[in-house]
Enzyme design. Structure first.
Site, PDB file in Angstrom:
ATOM      1  N   CYS A   1      36.069  93.210  13.282  1.00 16.64           N
ATOM      2  CA  CYS A   1      34.915  92.362  13.594  1.00 16.64           C
ATOM      3  C   CYS A   1      33.608  93.161  13.501  1.00 16.64           C
ATOM      4  O   CYS A   1      33.217  93.534  12.411  1.00 16.64           O
ATOM      5  CB  CYS A   1      35.110  91.704  14.961  1.00 16.64           C
ATOM      6  SG  CYS A   1      33.998  90.326  15.235  1.00 16.64           S
TER       7      CYS A   1
ATOM      8  N   HIS B   1      40.847  89.560  15.166  1.00 12.36           N
ATOM      9  CA  HIS B   1      41.073  90.593  16.187  1.00 12.36           C
ATOM     10  C   HIS B   1      42.564  90.811  16.449  1.00 12.36           C
ATOM     11  O   HIS B   1      43.139  90.139  17.306  1.00 12.36           O
ATOM     12  CB  HIS B   1      40.428  90.155  17.505  1.00 12.36           C
ATOM     13  CG  HIS B   1      38.941  90.233  17.510  1.00 12.36           C
ATOM     14  ND1 HIS B   1      38.265  91.353  17.947  1.00 12.36           N
ATOM     15  CD2 HIS B   1      38.003  89.343  17.136  1.00 12.36           C
ATOM     16  CE1 HIS B   1      36.956  91.135  17.846  1.00 12.36           C
ATOM     17  NE2 HIS B   1      36.768  89.928  17.348  1.00 12.36           N
TER      18      HIS B   1
ATOM     19  N   GLU C   1      43.947  93.148  18.060  1.00 15.00           N
ATOM     20  CA  GLU C   1      44.180  93.667  19.426  1.00 15.00           C
ATOM     21  C   GLU C   1      44.246  92.533  20.450  1.00 15.00           C
ATOM     22  O   GLU C   1      44.780  92.699  21.528  1.00 15.00           O
ATOM     23  CB  GLU C   1      43.104  94.701  19.787  1.00 15.00           C
ATOM     24  CG  GLU C   1      41.752  94.149  20.230  1.00 15.00           C
ATOM     25  CD  GLU C   1      40.905  93.598  19.081  1.00 15.00           C
ATOM     26  OE1 GLU C   1      41.391  93.548  17.935  1.00 15.00           O
ATOM     27  OE2 GLU C   1      39.749  93.208  19.358  1.00 15.00           O
TER      28      GLU C   1
END
Lengths: 232, 87
Positions: A86, A203, A205
């Protein structure tokens, strides 16, 4: 294997990335400060999401001049593994480590939702545990994720197989309807020419455990570990 | 000595290159149309920077500002710029 997560002023996914690597992927990880001038022998450096320097001027434009970025650029040139997620992707674009630039989403809205992305290239340090055509469910959260590159640059990306992820629908169809932000060719993630630097808007994560809604992000981190262990 | 005379003032204009999608410009255009303004064919948005800086005998002001524009103020992939040294 040791990961490093860089903290810029305004990073806000730094702890998510740290926790995913430490508790889910179970690898060594430490934070690196934007003013540091060493990567402390990390084998893979992550530039996390957030709003570095308040997104002032352009996203990533100011973070790109942090002192740690000089080291990241040397590291990348020597073949080191770098992942920009990002805002991290936006910083890598501004730093010239990846080609192209980000424009505002066509809707002008900040979009925070799960999307599906299709793996376009599985023969890389970041995707080797997934399969070509595999659909991953990973969230996006950005205002400036509308990837742009001039025609000549796009052709080079295509010829070198540098496009790694494309926005798609649940069944894996890459359609205009599945494109959340107006990105050229539905591009969600790309590599550099030597395929050691990855930039992606979604994302991983935030999708590293099923309890978070999806565990598909694990493929990316585990692929990196797999690549590293084989190279060793 | 008058400190005012020791400084230059440059005005830098940055805008998206022709052909690069400008979602802000098109949104402003549709807002104006909704407000009843007819005949607006295009709006391209941009940024202006006013830069006050000390005179330097060794470097021309144009050279300094051009370098600043290239290094930080613009992203050459999507943006173009021009500037004037006002004083």
């Amino acid at each position: 294997m040791k990961f490093g997560v860089i903290i810029f002023p305004g990073s806000n996914c730094d702890y998510d990335a740290y926790m995913a690597i430490k508790t889910v992927i179970k690898q060594d990880v430490e934070f690196l400060w934007h003013q540091d001038s060493s990567l402390r022998n990390c084998d893979c450096v992550i530039l996390p999401g957030g709003f570095s320097y308040g997104d002032y001027l352009r996203t990533g434009a100011i973070a790109r001049f942090s002192s740690i970025m000089k080291k990241v650029m040397e590291f990348a040139k020597d073949g080191g593994l770098v992942v920009g997620i990002c805002n991290g992707f936006q910083i890598l674009l501004e730093a010239g480590l990846l080609p192209g630039a980000m424009l505002k989403n066509t809707s002008l809205r900040f979009i925070c939702k799960f999307v599906h992305i299709k793996v376009e290239n599985e023969d890389t340090p970041f995707t080797n545990l997934s399969q070509k055509g595999q659909v991953l469910k990973i969230p996006i959260a950005h205002s400036d994720g509308n990837y742009f590159i001039p025609e000549e640059g796009l052709r080079q990306l295509q010829e070198n197989n540098q496009i790694v992820f494309k926005y798609c629908d649940k069944a894996g169809h890459v359609t205009p309807e599945a494109n959340p932000n107006g990105s050229l060719e539905n591009i969600a993630g790309i590599f550099n020419q030597t395929k050691n630097v990855l930039g992606m808007m979604p994302h991983p994560e935030r999708a590293s455990e099923d309890i978070l809604g999806s565990g598909d992000g694990k493929y990316i981190f585990q692929s990196i570990v797999n690549f590293f262990n084989k190279r060793k | 000595m008058d400190r005012e005379n020791e400084n230059h003032l440059a005005v830098v204009y940055v805008k998206l290159k022709d052909g690069v999608l400008d979602p802000q410009g098109s949104t402003i255009k549709s807002a104006l149309e909704n407000m009843g303004y007819q005949g607006i064919t295009q709006i391209r948005s941009g940024k202006i920077f006013e830069i006050t800086f000390q005179k330097d005998e060794k470097r021309k002001p144009e050279e300094v500002i051009d370098e600043i524009c290239r290094k930080l103020l613009t992203n050459p992939v999507i943006e173009k710029y021009n500037f004037e040294i006002v004083k």
